[in-house]
Design a protein around this motif. Sequence first.
Motif, PDB file in Angstrom:
ATOM      1  N   ASP A  56       0.809  -1.225   0.000  1.00 36.21           N
ATOM      2  CA  ASP A  56       0.000   0.000   0.000  1.00 36.21           C
ATOM      3  C   ASP A  56       0.841   1.273   0.000  1.00 36.21           C
ATOM      4  O   ASP A  56       0.319   2.357  -0.238  1.00 36.21           O
ATOM      5  N   SER A  57       2.130   1.123   0.297  1.00 37.14           N
ATOM      6  CA  SER A  57       2.957   2.340   0.384  1.00 37.14           C
ATOM      7  C   SER A  57       4.083   2.365  -0.652  1.00 37.14           C
ATOM      8  O   SER A  57       4.888   3.277  -0.685  1.00 37.14           O
ATOM      9  N   LEU A  58       4.114   1.339  -1.515  1.00 34.67           N
ATOM     10  CA  LEU A  58       5.226   1.230  -2.463  1.00 34.67           C
ATOM     11  C   LEU A  58       4.985   2.086  -3.709  1.00 34.67           C
ATOM     12  O   LEU A  58       3.986   1.920  -4.407  1.00 34.67           O
ATOM     13  N   ALA A  59       5.925   3.005  -3.983  1.00 32.10           N
ATOM     14  CA  ALA A  59       5.808   3.836  -5.191  1.00 32.10           C
ATOM     15  C   ALA A  59       6.643   3.259  -6.326  1.00 32.10           C
ATOM     16  O   ALA A  59       6.240   3.288  -7.481  1.00 32.10           O
ATOM     17  N   LEU A  60       7.822   2.737  -5.976  1.00 31.66           N
ATOM     18  CA  LEU A  60       8.797   2.397  -7.022  1.00 31.66           C
ATOM     19  C   LEU A  60       9.676   1.214  -6.608  1.00 31.66           C
ATOM     20  O   LEU A  60      10.054   1.098  -5.435  1.00 31.66           O
ATOM     21  N   ILE A  61       9.985   0.372  -7.591  1.00 24.59           N
ATOM     22  CA  ILE A  61      11.046  -0.620  -7.418  1.00 24.59           C
ATOM     23  C   ILE A  61      12.150  -0.210  -8.391  1.00 24.59           C
ATOM     24  O   ILE A  61      11.887  -0.005  -9.588  1.00 24.59           O
ATOM     25  N   MET A  62      13.364  -0.041  -7.893  1.00 22.65           N
ATOM     26  CA  MET A  62      14.479   0.352  -8.768  1.00 22.65           C
ATOM     27  C   MET A  62      15.693  -0.496  -8.385  1.00 22.65           C
ATOM     28  O   MET A  62      16.317  -0.281  -7.358  1.00 22.65           O
ATOM     29  N   ILE A  63      15.971  -1.475  -9.232  1.00 21.79           N
ATOM     30  CA  ILE A  63      17.032  -2.445  -8.926  1.00 21.79           C
ATOM     31  C   ILE A  63      17.981  -2.493 -10.120  1.00 21.79           C
ATOM     32  O   ILE A  63      17.585  -2.220 -11.252  1.00 21.79           O
ATOM     33  N   GLY A  64      19.222  -2.876  -9.865  1.00 22.25           N
ATOM     34  CA  GLY A  64      20.154  -3.118 -10.964  1.00 22.25           C
ATOM     35  C   GLY A  64      19.767  -4.444 -11.623  1.00 22.25           C
ATOM     36  O   GLY A  64      19.527  -5.426 -10.921  1.00 22.25           O
ATOM     37  N   GLY A  65      19.726  -4.508 -12.945  1.00 26.99           N
ATOM     38  CA  GLY A  65      19.409  -5.785 -13.600  1.00 26.99           C
ATOM     39  C   GLY A  65      20.427  -6.852 -13.226  1.00 26.99           C
ATOM     40  O   GLY A  65      20.125  -8.036 -13.104  1.00 26.99           O
ATOM     41  N   VAL A  66      21.668  -6.416 -13.039  1.00 30.17           N
ATOM     42  CA  VAL A  66      22.759  -7.275 -12.567  1.00 30.17           C
ATOM     43  C   VAL A  66      23.461  -6.504 -11.453  1.00 30.17           C
ATOM     44  O   VAL A  66      23.820  -5.339 -11.661  1.00 30.17           O
ATOM     45  N   ASN A  67      23.634  -7.116 -10.300  1.00 28.88           N
ATOM     46  CA  ASN A  67      24.335  -6.411  -9.221  1.00 28.88           C
ATOM     47  C   ASN A  67      25.814  -6.273  -9.573  1.00 28.88           C
ATOM     48  O   ASN A  67      26.468  -7.263  -9.924  1.00 28.88           O
ATOM     49  N   TYR A  68      26.328  -5.054  -9.442  1.00 32.96           N
ATOM     50  CA  TYR A  68      27.702  -4.792  -9.907  1.00 32.96           C
ATOM     51  C   TYR A  68      28.743  -5.570  -9.099  1.00 32.96           C
ATOM     52  O   TYR A  68      29.803  -5.907  -9.607  1.00 32.96           O
ATOM     53  N   PHE A  69      28.430  -5.874  -7.847  1.00 31.76           N
ATOM     54  CA  PHE A  69      29.419  -6.452  -6.928  1.00 31.76           C
ATOM     55  C   PHE A  69      29.446  -7.987  -7.045  1.00 31.76           C
ATOM     56  O   PHE A  69      30.503  -8.580  -7.248  1.00 31.76           O
TER      57      PHE A  69
END
Length: 420
Positions: free
Chosen positions: A181-194
Amino acid sequence: MNFQNTIDFARQSDVNDKLKSFRSKFHIPQHNGKDTVYFTGNSLGLQPKTTKSFIEQELNDWAKYGVEGHFMAKNPWLPYHEFLTDNMAKLVGALPEETVMMNQLTVNLHLLMVSFYRPTKQRYKIICEAKAFPSDQYALQSQVKFHGFKIEDALIEIEPREGEFSIRHEDIYEAIEKNKDSLALIMIGGVNYFTGQVFDMKTITEAGHKVGAIVGFDLAHAAGNLKLHLHDWNVDFACWCSYKYLNSGPGSVAGAFVHQKHLKNIELPMFTGWWGHDKKTRFLMDKTFIPMQTAERWQMSNAPVFAMAACRASLEIFVEAGMDALTEKSKMLTAYLEFIIEEINKQKNNCLQIITPKENRGCQISIVANGYGKDLYNKLMENGVIPDWREPNVIRCAPVPLYNSYEDVFRFGEILKSLL
Ligand SMILES: Cc1ncc(COP(=O)(O)O)c(C=O)c1O
């Protein structure tokens, strides 16, 4: 595949490699008169031999035409970014109208969040990966603060579980559900750099949309590394740089994707500049902004032609090789690297720990060499291997299918073993 830890096996695999001719299209950095083992294409890709002539063409036309080059150059500068669009769109699984090359990666991330992170009192949270690339973290934090929210409250960082290196997808889905109910956005790296972990962008997008959130990805480590289907996956927005797997040179121009479903919405809030104005009337120089109905609307400024010339040279090679063949080779080459590391482990007390998940990876393998510090990385460099070092203790190796060979992987193993 029955791999063998021998030079003969590596050389024969190179002979059988359908993409073997592509290596000669690149400048391979030298060490003591020999090709280095260049495993840092995930940080800065190598220079295609054609890049120089692509840039020279624009230098020559600038000398010849001056400002008239915008119209008279062989590749006119006014629409120069358009020469990149089709090939770039193909590589990320997007429609041309959804794709634009512009700016730098972090800049694009901000510009897209201006449009797609529109928090309200009720919906303001962002789900991201813990240990995302710092620039992404700074961008997310500053957006949250800019909108008047508290970072600790608004940013939900999904971490690997205790004792693990990868993030479990089920933990992402649980966080989405918990904050539905409070989520506006998901923003993730397609591949984690590390860690090199690849995220299931399709399912994450579906899960985000199910609860009414917008979903965007930073594809810095995915573009040119994985097969992407941004349009079909229904991703809302994405951005990426072109200097890693896309071999366009240091600080070269970045990419941005906005899904077709958002393009007709001219009410989307955004920061605008003249290059986002309708092309037909741009040069009437009227003060009223008339938005283009393509991703080009997010452009603000005119095109950095020299950077784009380098990007063009590289994209032509990618299209010639094809992502199908590249990912097929990438899987084999990465599996061979994993095999070689396991072979070393048999002789060296299992001191090498691969932290990249076997089932979710592209062509990067991140290694922790237990009991060894940065000195090991320095010694690899002294011996003609160029991997990359990430604090506090990770050596990242990316055998890139366009220009790395099985012999590179074998040589890497021999040198690494001799240093342990
Ligand atoms: C995942 C990721 N995000 C952001 C950046 C920053 O890129 P730029 O300097 O082009 O904004 C990088 C650079 O390596 C990166 O790997």
